[in-house]
Scaffold this active site. Structure first.
Site, PDB file in Angstrom:
ATOM      1  N   ARG A 135      -5.084   0.529  -6.759  1.00  0.00           N
ATOM      2  CA  ARG A 135      -3.821   1.103  -6.264  1.00  0.00           C
ATOM      3  C   ARG A 135      -3.315   2.235  -7.149  1.00  0.00           C
ATOM      4  O   ARG A 135      -2.658   3.149  -6.683  1.00  0.00           O
ATOM      5  CB  ARG A 135      -2.727   0.037  -6.173  1.00  0.00           C
TER       6      ARG A 135
ATOM      7  N   ASP B  75       0.688   3.732   4.546  1.00  0.00           N
ATOM      8  CA  ASP B  75      -0.386   4.359   3.791  1.00  0.00           C
ATOM      9  C   ASP B  75      -1.550   4.639   4.724  1.00  0.00           C
ATOM     10  O   ASP B  75      -2.105   5.726   4.731  1.00  0.00           O
ATOM     11  CB  ASP B  75      -0.815   3.494   2.603  1.00  0.00           C
TER      12      ASP B  75
ATOM     13  N   PHE C  97     -14.029   2.194   4.297  1.00  0.00           N
ATOM     14  CA  PHE C  97     -13.054   1.558   3.421  1.00  0.00           C
ATOM     15  C   PHE C  97     -12.708   2.489   2.265  1.00  0.00           C
ATOM     16  O   PHE C  97     -13.594   3.054   1.626  1.00  0.00           O
ATOM     17  CB  PHE C  97     -13.605   0.234   2.890  1.00  0.00           C
ATOM     18  N   ILE C  98     -11.397   2.668   2.010  1.00  0.00           N
ATOM     19  CA  ILE C  98     -10.946   3.548   0.936  1.00  0.00           C
ATOM     20  C   ILE C  98     -10.016   2.813  -0.026  1.00  0.00           C
ATOM     21  O   ILE C  98      -9.366   1.825   0.354  1.00  0.00           O
ATOM     22  CB  ILE C  98     -10.249   4.824   1.472  1.00  0.00           C
TER      23      ILE C  98
ATOM     24  N   LYS D  30      -7.382   6.172  10.903  1.00  0.00           N
ATOM     25  CA  LYS D  30      -8.792   5.998  11.277  1.00  0.00           C
ATOM     26  C   LYS D  30      -8.881   5.903  12.796  1.00  0.00           C
ATOM     27  O   LYS D  30      -8.793   4.813  13.353  1.00  0.00           O
ATOM     28  CB  LYS D  30      -9.359   4.720  10.659  1.00  0.00           C
TER      29      LYS D  30
ATOM     30  N   ASP E 111      -5.359   1.654  10.691  1.00  0.00           N
ATOM     31  CA  ASP E 111      -6.715   1.550  11.217  1.00  0.00           C
ATOM     32  C   ASP E 111      -6.699   0.799  12.539  1.00  0.00           C
ATOM     33  O   ASP E 111      -6.615   1.411  13.588  1.00  0.00           O
ATOM     34  CB  ASP E 111      -7.713   1.015  10.179  1.00  0.00           C
TER      35      ASP E 111
ATOM     36  N   GLY F  62       0.759  -1.242   0.000  1.00  0.00           N
ATOM     37  CA  GLY F  62       0.000   0.000   0.000  1.00  0.00           C
ATOM     38  C   GLY F  62       0.786   1.285   0.000  1.00  0.00           C
ATOM     39  O   GLY F  62       0.359   2.267  -0.590  1.00  0.00           O
TER      40      GLY F  62
END
Length: 177
Positions: free
Chosen positions: A167, A102, A154-155, A133, A105, A47
């Site tokens: 991506r 990146d 969710f992103i 988050k 969470d 990520g």
């Protein structure tokens, strides 16, 4: 404009300009804090590859960069189990290590990384994340540099994916309600 990846729809959330501004700010803060050292930036794959790339364009002081590959996601949910897939092959004893993530969470990957680098005898261990988050975060580990705080949705985009797709998007989209 909404996009479709596999079976899900996503709507625009954060522009490329906002991402660049957040990354520039993180690079400046870190450079100010570690101007007298040569930090080792460790990007967490897959990520963070775009974050690391852009971060390096804005970090003007001497530094090193490396990558580690961790995995904790399947589809849109965390597995709560973190696996190290690719490690670092250099001695980091007495060095300043700054993780570039990146997204943070649950904090499971951060916790795993902290343990891993503590065993290596690093001088400073810092965490920089483009996205955080707070509602999902379950750990007591301090995040040192945060680009953008986001809700627990969710992103995808800018390095983040949904089952391998998304991506390459230059901006960030969130899952449509």
């Amino acid at each position: 404009m909404e996009i479709k990846l596999h079976d899900k729809y996503f709507v625009p959330f954060i522009s490329a300009q906002e991402l660049d501004f957040a990354i520039q700010n993180m690079a400046k803060q870190i450079e100010d804090d570690f101007a007298e050292e040569i930090p080792v930036f460790v990007g967490v794959l897959n990520g963070a590859f775009m974050v690391v790339s852009d971060f390096m364009k804005h970090y003007t002081a001497p530094c090193e960069v490396s990558f580690i590959k961790m995995a904790s996601y399947e589809g849109t949910s965390s597995t709560n189990e973190v696996k190290q897939l690719i490690g670092i092959n250099q001695d980091l004893t007495g060095r300043t290590v700054i993780i570039i993530e990146d997204i943070v969470d649950t904090g499971n990957t951060v916790e795993e990384l902290k343990e891993l680098f503590k065993k290596q005898g690093v001088k400073h261990f810092k965490i920089a994340t483009l996205f955080f988050k707070p509602e999902a975060y379950k750990k007591d580990i301090k995040l040192d540099y945060i680009g953008i705080r986001i809700p627990n949705k969710f992103i995808v985009g800018f390095g983040l994916d949904y089952d391998g797709l998304g991506r390459n998007l230059p901006e960030v989209y969130q899952l449509k309600d």
